[in-house]
Write an enzyme that holds these catalytic residues in place. Structure first.
Site, mmCIF file in Angstrom:
data_model
loop_
_atom_site.group_PDB
_atom_site.id
_atom_site.type_symbol
_atom_site.label_atom_id
_atom_site.label_comp_id
_atom_site.label_asym_id
_atom_site.label_seq_id
_atom_site.Cartn_x
_atom_site.Cartn_y
_atom_site.Cartn_z
ATOM 1 C CE LYS A 1 -4.278 -1.646 1.171
ATOM 2 N NZ LYS A 1 -4.278 -1.142 2.684
ATOM 3 C CG HIS B 1 -0.680 8.073 2.298
ATOM 4 N ND1 HIS B 1 -1.379 7.977 4.122
ATOM 5 C CD2 HIS B 1 -1.947 6.309 2.920
ATOM 6 C CE1 HIS B 1 -2.336 7.536 5.169
ATOM 7 N NE2 HIS B 1 -1.856 6.682 4.054
ATOM 8 C CG HIS C 1 1.776 5.587 6.521
ATOM 9 N ND1 HIS C 1 1.692 5.626 5.588
ATOM 10 C CD2 HIS C 1 1.583 4.876 7.077
ATOM 11 C CE1 HIS C 1 0.853 3.858 4.873
ATOM 12 N NE2 HIS C 1 0.124 4.490 6.334
HETATM 13 N N1 ARG Z 1 -0.760 -1.435 9.903
HETATM 14 C C1 ARG Z 1 -1.821 -0.974 11.082
HETATM 15 C C2 ARG Z 1 -2.098 0.293 9.414
HETATM 16 O O1 ARG Z 1 -1.893 0.706 9.181
HETATM 17 C C3 ARG Z 1 -1.667 -0.191 11.642
HETATM 18 C C4 ARG Z 1 -0.270 -1.251 13.259
HETATM 19 C C5 ARG Z 1 -0.274 -0.283 14.586
HETATM 20 N N2 ARG Z 1 0.275 -1.317 14.658
HETATM 21 C C6 ARG Z 1 -0.153 -2.666 15.645
HETATM 22 N N3 ARG Z 1 0.156 -3.301 16.263
HETATM 23 N N4 ARG Z 1 -1.792 -2.976 15.348
HETATM 24 O O2 ARG Z 1 -3.521 1.023 10.604
#
Ligand code: ARG
Length: 574
Positions: free
Chosen positions: A127, A130, A133
């Site tokens: 993905k 962006h 982030h």
């Molecule tokens: N990958 C997830 C996102 O982009 C965020 C992860 C956050 N960390 C976790 N331990 N859940 O929404």
């Protein structure tokens, strides 16, 4: 750093019996109104033991300690001893502290090397990386630096979103409409196109969803063809993320993301079952959190596949067992509040007492003046593009300001300043607030911005260059400095801000709020600029010059150390 409260407590302890040093220190106040002194000691509590009226006690103490060198004056007002610290004594300890600590000024060791995990950035593979982030990435990096400065042993984790049903969709789309060359040339943009196309096509062909689900099930079972594609997408994405991390000067100790836990899940599903926490609901397994007002948490789907939350539970236990953390900090958007509340609760119900040491640090949304983004619809603004644009725009500004500068110089400074500007803006706001990304604000050299602060640092450097090596060396060594030269209003104000810096870092760490550091850096920069305008620094009076140059050195050091805590560089010239 000389702790005035402690020193005062020692003096008072000699005057009153029956009170512990620590107790006295606790009782010392910092008056709201500076007319009441820098510190005040209330004597009400002593009346009982000393069998005297509080004002009398205050009077006795005031008279006894008044001669100490650190005070300008000591007064008794009613039941209080009001103490005014001598400006010279104050500036002296501040300067000694900054000069002896140098790059370590601002650091403490309250963490005693205990392990703390900071999880941040954690983007989703395949993905776009962006503009949204930027928040977790930059706030997390700063919290890592702040906790490091507090003496903790920080482990930086990027919990990559490299697993889940979306990979079924991506592989499905690639098989239908994909092309290897395109992926190699422009991985994320291409994969995003596939993902977008999938969502368009599935409207007409709902069977695509079933196909994608099947593919993901195969991936979970470790079927080589699916695993190979997934691995490829992951590698290509990581290359792209790394470019952005390099630009930001950010790195991680571990990239153990969601996929890392894929084979560790059965243990937890069983454990939940054994502890009587799992319930079946339409073929799926859930934990009912209704009694806690947290709804139901889906642990496995009806086809047996696990979910985001299951992987978070596994990851937390893994981290406890691997790192034995004192604190496990998650820098993740506030949209995921419920998610974190749910699984923190589940850990607690499983009997893990350390669940209280898991902390979710939420933050608000960043939006663009041009409108909102949507990954599904392919409307995104890449973080890399934003950073590149910041560098380009900064180049223009630098060229304008320094028409004779070499290309090489412009490139280097523009990187530090352009990217720094984006980071600084990100860390200027209270993290929980939503904010709108605005170019004019980010790159303004006069506002409370990154460029302004870096420019102030460069100005300090320029004063030092003009002062010459000899003077700077004397200033650094604080040789025979007469601190009376640093008692003017602007010099003293600046010294006060420098003195506060270590406490500000601790406060920011305790509140998980880098903007507290950012604001203090702005204060210090403004304080320096006032001093610079009000005072003639490089005077003919040698003693005065050395003293003032020492203050410039100290301000430069503190600003530089502050910027480092945000993950920013401090250019010597701008
Ligand atoms: N990958 C997830 C996102 O982009 C965020 C992860 C956050 N960390 C976790 N331990 N859940 O929404």
């Amino acid at each position: 750093m000389l702790n005035f409260k402690e020193e005062i407590a020692k003096l008072i302890a000699q005057q009153v019996e029956g009170l512990e040093l620590a107790e006295i220190q606790e009782m010392i106040e910092i008056p709201q109104d500076s007319k009441m002194g820098d510190y005040a000691f209330p004597c009400f509590k002593l009346a009982k033991t000393l069998r005297k009226a509080p004002p009398l006690i205050a009077k006795g103490i005031a008279e006894a300690i008044a001669e100490a060198e650190m005070f300008e004056k000591v007064e008794q007002v009613n039941a209080y001893v009001n103490m005014f610290i001598s400006k010279e004594a104050f500036v002296k300890v501040t300067m000694e502290e900054v000069m002896t600590k140098g790059d370590d000024f601002g650091k403490t060791n309250i963490g005693e090397n205990k392990p703390v995990i900071v999880e941040y950035s954690s983007p989703n593979i395949a993905k776009p990386f962006h503009i949204g982030h930027i928040r977790s990435t930059v706030i997390g990096n700063s919290l890592y630096k702040i906790y490091d400065a507090m003496g903790y042993d920080v482990i930086r984790i990027n919990h990559l979103g490299d697993y889940g049903t979306q990979f079924g969709k991506m592989i499905c789309a690639y098989r239908h409409w994909g092309n290897k060359e395109d992926v190699i040339n422009e991985p994320i943009k291409t994969l995003l196109e596939y993902y977008t196309k999938f969502h368009v096509e599935v409207e007409e062909h709902p069977e695509l969803d079933d196909e994608a689900r099947e593919i993901f099930a195969k991936l979970e079972k470790g079927e080589p063809e699916e695993v190979e594609l997934w691995q490829w997408f992951r590698d290509e994405s990581l290359k792209e993320f790394s470019r952005v991390y390099d630009m930001l000067g950010i790195s991680f100790d571990s990239y153990a993301g969601e996929s890392f836990y894929s084979d560790k899940m059965p243990r937890f599903v069983n454990e939940l079952k054994e502890k009587g926490l799992l319930e079946e609901s339409r073929g799926a397994q859930i934990v009912d959190l209704e009694p806690y007002g947290l709804g139901a948490a889906l642990i496995t789907k009806s086809d047996g596949s696990t979910l985001y939350i299951t992987r978070d539970i596994a990851a937390a236990v893994y981290r406890k067992e691997t790192y034995n953390f004192e604190k496990n900090i998650y820098v993740v958007a506030s949209q995921q509040n419920l998610h974190f509340q749910q699984w923190f609760k589940i850990l607690e119900l499983m009997g893990y007492e350390w669940s209280k040491d898991c902390v979710h640090i939420p933050f608000g949304l960043v939006s663009l003046a041009e409108g909102t983004m949507s990954t599904r619809h392919g409307r995104v603004v890449f973080l890399e593009d934003v950073l590149n644009k910041a560098v380009e725009k900064t180049k223009e500004i630098i060229r304008e300001k320094n028409p004779d500068a070499t290309e090489e110089y412009v490139d280097e400074v523009a990187k530090t300043v352009g990217i720094g500007a984006v980071i600084f803006q990100e860390l200027s706001n209270n993290r929980i607030k939503d904010y709108v990304f605005n170019w004019d604000k980010v790159l303004n050299f006069d506002g409370e911005t990154g460029p302004y602060v870096q420019y102030t640092h460069a100005r300090c450097a320029s004063v030092l260059r003009k002062a010459g090596d000899d003077v700077v060396a004397k200033a650094k060594a604080l040789e025979n400095i007469d601190y009376k030269h640093l008692t003017s209003e602007s010099a003293y104000d600046l010294a006060k801000m420098l003195y506060k810096f270590p406490a500000v870092v601790l406060d920011a760490g305790e509140k998980y709020e880098p903007s507290i550091v950012t604001r203090h850096i702005v204060d210090m920069a403004q304080g320096f600029n006032r001093f610079y305008h009000d005072e003639h620094i490089l005077t003919d009076n040698e003693d005065e010059k050395v003293a003032k140059v020492a203050l410039v050195l100290a301000a430069k050091e503190a600003i530089k150390n502050g910027l480092a805590l945000l993950g920013m560089g401090a250019p010597e010239r701008m």
